[in-house]
Every structure is written in structure tokens, then in C-alpha cells.
Design an enzyme around this catalytic site. Sequence first.
Site, short mmCIF file in Angstrom:
data_model
loop_
_atom_site.label_atom_id
_atom_site.label_comp_id
_atom_site.label_asym_id
_atom_site.label_seq_id
_atom_site.Cartn_x
_atom_site.Cartn_y
_atom_site.Cartn_z
N HIS A 196 120.01 10.32 -13.74
CA HIS A 196 118.50 9.55 -12.18
C HIS A 196 119.21 9.51 -11.02
CE1 HIS A 196 115.95 8.89 -15.64
NE2 HIS A 196 116.34 8.68 -16.29
N ASP A 197 120.21 8.59 -11.21
CA ASP A 197 120.36 8.17 -9.64
C ASP A 197 121.44 9.12 -8.80
OD1 ASP A 197 118.89 6.34 -10.57
OD2 ASP A 197 120.76 4.84 -11.05
#
Length: 320
Positions: A242-243
Site C-alpha cells: 500500500h504505502d
Amino acid sequence: MGTKLIIDTDPGVDDAFAIALAALSEDVDLLGVTTVFGNVGIDATTRNARRVLALCKRGDVPVAEGAARPLVHVHPHVAKYAHGLDGLSGRSAALPEAERPLEPGGAVWLLSRLLESSDEPVTIAPIGPLTNIATLLSARPDLHHRIARIVVMGGALGHGNTSAAAEFNIWSDPEAAQRVLGGGEVPCVLVPMDLTYRCAVGREWLDALAASGPVGAALTALTPDYLAHYRKALGWDGMVVHDAVAVAEAIRPGVLRTEAVPVSVETSFGPARGATVVDQRRPELRAETEVPEGGNTVNVAVDTDLDMLRAFLLERLTLR
């Protein structure tokens, strides 16, 4: 040096990949890293961030510890089910110890100092709960013009991952998220989990990273608990970074396709607490309704070239 960047983070396996992405990119001037509670408690997130920077041989990057709890209400729990007890699948001790001491003034002080001293606007990439960034925006309105944009990993357009409606980062401090996304003082990009899930990487990608050298091997070694969680979530042998997807957009603006739409955050205590309410109706339809649309206009990431993005991440993470 290229993009001037500050990362605000709660490492977390995908946070570790995101920090390394910025730390290893030669076209990024990584000014600093600030930490926040989230995936694990603040002591662990701070330790993990410092050790990932040490792994990347970036002892030049200052780190400051930030908020240990949300702005208003107590944080219910951490994400040990995905990231392990220490945030890094129980492998944080395998990373090198950081030699640079913590910055003594705390996260908001470091954020303020870095913005004040920069000769051009700075991109901030918050990839955990938004507590530090909300505090900064409220405490230092004189610095808003020094922020180029805020690229947030968080939110969900459909179903959540922590509750039926809410994604973890936004759910962890909805009041802070509403302050940042709804404030309107600084341009914001929201990178929701709907897109980051589509950017998941598989075994072949991970094997290539592991074979690339000591940094890639160390990052891959942090993933067992995370992989086990995402095998269940995805239904195949892969994981969601995600990040790192959000930090890719911070580094290379436009790598994600965005749409400017009104966004607000649900701060009530009903079942939708922490939901990101994204009005994706056509502007003409929004304009003719009697109910105010609400929310501030935010650039929400909705698509990308998936193969290109995965190749970009792998290329950057294997630079050394």
C-alpha cells in the site's frame, strides 16, 4: 536532488518498503522521517523507521518521534494480525541498529523546521494515521504555503479493511484525517486501498527483490507474517505494498491517475466511523442536487499502469 520529501510513517512492512523506496531513489531529497502510532505502538514504529534507514545506509536522514495516540479518542488496537508483534513479522531485530540519535523536539517540531529551512515547497507523504500532519496544519498555518502537496495513503472507495467501511489509517484517527483532507489549505492526493490492492506484487516480484542484494534480501525477510495475512486477503501468493504505491506518486507525480472529487471523513461513532466519503457523481449531477456535496476537493488516485508501477518499485528498490 529532485523531489523534496518528508515521510510520516508507522512501520509496518509496507511502510518499510515505502521508506526504502524513497531512501534509495537518487532523484529524491529525503529531508526527514517522522513516526506515528498505528500498525504497532510508537516505540516500535520509531525503532523500525530508524532501522530501515540504517539498512539503506541513510544515517543522514533525521527521524523524530510523533504522536502515540489519536487527537481525540483512544486508539482501539494495532495491526499485529498483519504486521506481527514488532511491526516487521518479528524480524526487526535482524535490521541494523540506527546510529543517528532521534531528533529531540518531536515530529511536529522536525516537520516545521524542515519546511522552514527548505528553499522550495516540500511534498509530505503520510502513510500512517494522520495525527502528526493534522497537528502541524493546525499549529503552523504560516507554513501551509511551504507544502507542495500531501500524498496520503489511506481510505477506501468501497469496502474497508478494518471495518466494513473504513481503511486502517483513516479509521485510526478519523478526526485527524478530516482535518487534513477536509481543511483545503494544502493540495492533497488520496491513494485509497481500492487502487493499492490492484497493485499487489506476487512471488516472482518478491524473489527478484530478494535476489537483488543485501537490501532487497533484508526487506523480503520482513514479510512472512504480512504475506500470510495477504494470502488470505488476496486468495493467492502475494502481498499489497500500500504505502509504497503512495510514495511512488510522491516521487513521480502522475504515476497514478487521479480524479478531483469532494472527500470527507465520517467521524461519528456509528458503523461507518473512519469511512472516506468520496462523491464520485458527475459534477453536473452534484450541482443540481439540493443537498450540499460537503467535503473538500481532493485528488483521489483511481488507476495506474500496473505493470509499469510494479517495475518502477522493483527498479528503485534494487538500486543498491
